[in-house]
Design a protein around this motif. Structure first.
Motif, PDB file in Angstrom:
ATOM      1  N   GLY A 220       1.262   9.798  -0.957  1.00 19.99           N
ATOM      2  CA  GLY A 220       2.082  10.252  -2.072  1.00 19.99           C
ATOM      3  C   GLY A 220       3.100   9.217  -2.489  1.00 19.99           C
ATOM      4  N   GLN A 221       3.715   8.559  -1.506  1.00 18.44           N
ATOM      5  CA  GLN A 221       4.706   7.527  -1.817  1.00 18.44           C
ATOM      6  C   GLN A 221       4.051   6.308  -2.451  1.00 18.44           C
ATOM      7  OE1 GLN A 221       8.142   7.878  -1.452  1.00 18.44           O
ATOM      8  NE2 GLN A 221       8.012   6.061  -2.759  1.00 18.44           N
ATOM      9  N   ALA A 222       2.857   5.954  -1.957  1.00 21.22           N
ATOM     10  CA  ALA A 222       2.135   4.815  -2.532  1.00 21.22           C
ATOM     11  C   ALA A 222       1.779   5.081  -3.989  1.00 21.22           C
ATOM     12  CB  ALA A 222       0.864   4.547  -1.722  1.00 21.22           C
ATOM     13  N   LEU A 223       1.375   6.323  -4.276  1.00 16.88           N
ATOM     14  CA  LEU A 223       1.024   6.697  -5.648  1.00 16.88           C
ATOM     15  C   LEU A 223       2.254   6.640  -6.551  1.00 16.88           C
ATOM     16  CD1 LEU A 223      -1.403   7.751  -7.338  1.00 16.88           C
ATOM     17  CD2 LEU A 223      -0.542  10.049  -6.901  1.00 16.88           C
ATOM     18  N   ALA A 224       3.377   7.161  -6.053  1.00 15.97           N
ATOM     19  CA  ALA A 224       4.615   7.154  -6.834  1.00 15.97           C
ATOM     20  C   ALA A 224       5.073   5.723  -7.117  1.00 15.97           C
ATOM     21  CB  ALA A 224       5.701   7.924  -6.099  1.00 15.97           C
ATOM     22  N   ASP A 225       5.009   4.861  -6.114  1.00 12.04           N
ATOM     23  CA  ASP A 225       5.415   3.465  -6.289  1.00 12.04           C
ATOM     24  C   ASP A 225       4.506   2.756  -7.279  1.00 12.04           C
ATOM     25  OD1 ASP A 225       7.401   3.897  -4.434  1.00 12.04           O
ATOM     26  OD2 ASP A 225       6.320   2.967  -2.768  1.00 12.04           O
ATOM     27  N   LEU A 226       3.217   3.044  -7.190  1.00  9.36           N
ATOM     28  CA  LEU A 226       2.240   2.404  -8.067  1.00  9.36           C
ATOM     29  C   LEU A 226       2.491   2.773  -9.524  1.00  9.36           C
ATOM     30  CD1 LEU A 226      -0.301   0.600  -7.796  1.00  9.36           C
ATOM     31  CD2 LEU A 226      -1.650   2.702  -7.726  1.00  9.36           C
ATOM     32  N   TYR A 227       2.686   4.075  -9.778  1.00 11.86           N
ATOM     33  CA  TYR A 227       2.842   4.545 -11.150  1.00 11.86           C
ATOM     34  C   TYR A 227       4.237   4.298 -11.723  1.00 11.86           C
ATOM     35  CZ  TYR A 227      -1.731   6.495 -11.973  1.00 11.86           C
ATOM     36  OH  TYR A 227      -3.081   6.630 -12.224  1.00 11.86           O
ATOM     37  N   ALA A 228       5.171   3.903 -10.885  1.00  6.49           N
ATOM     38  CA  ALA A 228       6.515   3.575 -11.379  1.00  6.49           C
ATOM     39  C   ALA A 228       6.549   2.190 -11.996  1.00  6.49           C
ATOM     40  CB  ALA A 228       7.526   3.663 -10.240  1.00  6.49           C
TER      41      ALA A 228
ATOM     42  N   GLU B  46      -0.005  16.723  12.456  1.00  6.79           N
ATOM     43  CA  GLU B  46       1.132  15.816  12.242  1.00  6.79           C
ATOM     44  C   GLU B  46       0.682  14.496  11.640  1.00  6.79           C
ATOM     45  OE1 GLU B  46       4.567  13.592  14.914  1.00  6.79           O
ATOM     46  OE2 GLU B  46       3.689  15.476  15.631  1.00  6.79           O
ATOM     47  N   GLU B  47      -0.451  13.983  12.122  1.00  7.36           N
ATOM     48  CA  GLU B  47      -0.981  12.724  11.603  1.00  7.36           C
ATOM     49  C   GLU B  47      -1.422  12.881  10.149  1.00  7.36           C
ATOM     50  OE1 GLU B  47      -2.345   8.679  11.685  1.00  7.36           O
ATOM     51  OE2 GLU B  47      -0.859   9.864  12.773  1.00  7.36           O
ATOM     52  N   VAL B  48      -2.049  14.023   9.829  1.00  7.47           N
ATOM     53  CA  VAL B  48      -2.470  14.292   8.449  1.00  7.47           C
ATOM     54  C   VAL B  48      -1.255  14.311   7.528  1.00  7.47           C
ATOM     55  CG1 VAL B  48      -3.459  16.012   6.883  1.00  7.47           C
ATOM     56  CG2 VAL B  48      -4.547  15.564   9.084  1.00  7.47           C
ATOM     57  N   GLY B  49      -0.203  14.998   7.944  1.00  8.41           N
ATOM     58  CA  GLY B  49       1.006  15.077   7.136  1.00  8.41           C
ATOM     59  C   GLY B  49       1.628  13.720   6.903  1.00  8.41           C
ATOM     60  N   ARG B  50       1.604  12.879   7.931  1.00  5.67           N
ATOM     61  CA  ARG B  50       2.206  11.537   7.818  1.00  5.67           C
ATOM     62  C   ARG B  50       1.445  10.685   6.810  1.00  5.67           C
ATOM     63  NH1 ARG B  50       1.544   6.542   9.551  1.00  5.67           N
ATOM     64  NH2 ARG B  50      -0.395   7.050  10.652  1.00  5.67           N
ATOM     65  N   ILE B  51       0.112  10.736   6.870  1.00  6.28           N
ATOM     66  CA  ILE B  51      -0.684   9.921   5.947  1.00  6.28           C
ATOM     67  C   ILE B  51      -0.611  10.486   4.531  1.00  6.28           C
ATOM     68  CG2 ILE B  51      -3.005   9.093   5.411  1.00  6.28           C
ATOM     69  CD1 ILE B  51      -3.579   8.972   8.366  1.00  6.28           C
ATOM     70  N   GLU B  52      -0.562  11.806   4.400  1.00  6.57           N
ATOM     71  CA  GLU B  52      -0.405  12.410   3.076  1.00  6.57           C
ATOM     72  C   GLU B  52       0.901  11.967   2.436  1.00  6.57           C
ATOM     73  OE1 GLU B  52      -2.758  16.618   2.709  1.00  6.57           O
ATOM     74  OE2 GLU B  52      -0.856  16.623   3.788  1.00  6.57           O
ATOM     75  N   GLU B  53       1.951  11.944   3.225  1.00  6.35           N
ATOM     76  CA  GLU B  53       3.245  11.496   2.705  1.00  6.35           C
ATOM     77  C   GLU B  53       3.187  10.027   2.297  1.00  6.35           C
ATOM     78  OE1 GLU B  53       7.919  11.131   4.175  1.00  6.35           O
ATOM     79  OE2 GLU B  53       6.448  12.232   5.384  1.00  6.35           O
ATOM     80  N   LYS B  54       2.497   9.227   3.102  1.00  4.12           N
ATOM     81  CA  LYS B  54       2.348   7.802   2.785  1.00  4.12           C
ATOM     82  C   LYS B  54       1.551   7.612   1.501  1.00  4.12           C
ATOM     83  CE  LYS B  54       0.816   3.428   4.850  1.00  4.12           C
ATOM     84  NZ  LYS B  54       0.183   2.801   6.050  1.00  4.12           N
TER      85      LYS B  54
END
Length: 320
Positions: A47-55, A37-45
């Motif tokens: 992914g969102q950080a990458l999307a925000d950065l590249y936007a 569960e912790e791995v999934g949470r950080i992976e999602e974080k």
């Protein structure tokens, strides 16, 4: 799972830290610890950080992405999209130039002429291909290929990714400017459809020599300019450290080029850039090539030339 061989750009450090944390947690999970569960949470974080950065990339950050060493190169696109590819060597005047690769093959079953700069992916291949910086014989080879394509009624595809034509003394002595001009003229004179795609860097006349096409496409984080930001900084301010400021002022991004009418279409890249999912980027590029060729296939030679010339005349009128 993040590729352990992936290199991160300076502005990607927050994402790199999150990816590193995910790797640590996965190593712990492999030893029997239940932290899925912790791995999934950080992976999602991450992914969102990458999307925000590249936007919200700045022009200089896009320049860094366009130059990323793991970005798909000419050979990758050819291997993914072209079958029966047969490269041709030499300009029949001086010699072979490995920086500009070209030949004939089939795209979705139909004959096609393909050419473009290859930067190389390893130290050995980068040296072999001169980091994608073509010499006069490379552009004369391009002219030879275009003349053959014209003779046999085969469309031409150019894949452009170069920091510019090679500026060495030998290249100048062998007529670099003249070779680039003749390649540009050959593009304009083609009576068959030609499509150009700027996949990374499209710098200087070395790019224009292959991109004077009926359809010019550009990857989302590629750049296109008459000069590099570093060179412009050195000329304008006599200070190479102002490259970031130059990149912003020069309007070199795909979004700028589309607004000016210099390119026809922007090809959206995977989140985090084409280097994060080369296969998806190559597949999307194939679809765009097919669409562009389909739009031009019913035109005869005269109409092809007229459309191409009018395209570039309109750019001058729009910007004027």
């Amino acid at each position: 799972m993040p590729d352990p061989m992936r290199s991160y750009l300076d502005f990607e450090k927050p994402v790199a830290e999150l990816d590193s944390k995910v790797d640590e947690l996965r190593a712990m999970a492999a030893s029997g610890t239940d932290i899925g569960e912790e791995v999934g949470r950080i992976e999602e974080k991450a992914g969102q950080a990458l999307a925000d950065l590249y936007a919200n990339l700045s022009p200089w950050q896009k320049t860094m992405v366009a130059r990323h060493p793991q970005r798909p190169h000419f050979t990758d696109f050819v291997n993914g999209l072209i079958t029966e590819f047969t490269p041709l060597a030499g300009d029949r005047k001086f010699g072979e130039d490995a920086a500009l690769v070209g030949g004939f093959g089939r795209f979705r079953g139909e004959p096609i002429c393909v050419m473009g700069q290859e930067k190389g992916a390893t130290t050995e291949s980068r040296l072999k291909h001169n980091f994608g910086m073509a010499r006069p014989e490379g552009y004369r080879k391009a002219v030879r290929l275009m003349e053959m394509a014209e003779r046999f009624g085969i469309p031409v595809l150019s894949l452009v990714d170069s920091a510019g034509a090679y500026p060495g003394i030998g290249a100048e002595e062998r007529g670099q400017a003249e070779a680039i001009a003749r390649s540009t003229d050959a593009c304009l004179a083609l009576g068959v459809p030609n499509v150009a795609i700027i996949t990374g860097e499209g710098m200087s006349g070395g790019a224009i020599a292959l991109t004077t096409a009926n359809r010019v496409l550009m990857l989302e984080h590629a750049i296109y300019s008459v000069i590099s930001p570093e060179a412009a900084s050195s000329i304008l301010w006599r200070d190479g450290t102002k490259a970031q400021e130059a990149a912003t002022s020069m309007k070199i991004t795909a979004q700028d080029m589309l607004r000016f009418g210099v390119v026809d279409t922007i090809l959206k890249e995977p989140v985090g850039g084409a280097h994060r999912d080369p296969a998806a980027m190559i597949a999307a590029t194939g679809e765009a090539i097919a669409q562009a060729l389909d739009e031009l296939k019913e035109l005869d030679g005269a109409a092809i030339r007229k459309q191409r010339r009018q395209k570039f005349i309109d750019i001058g009128r729009k910007l004027g």
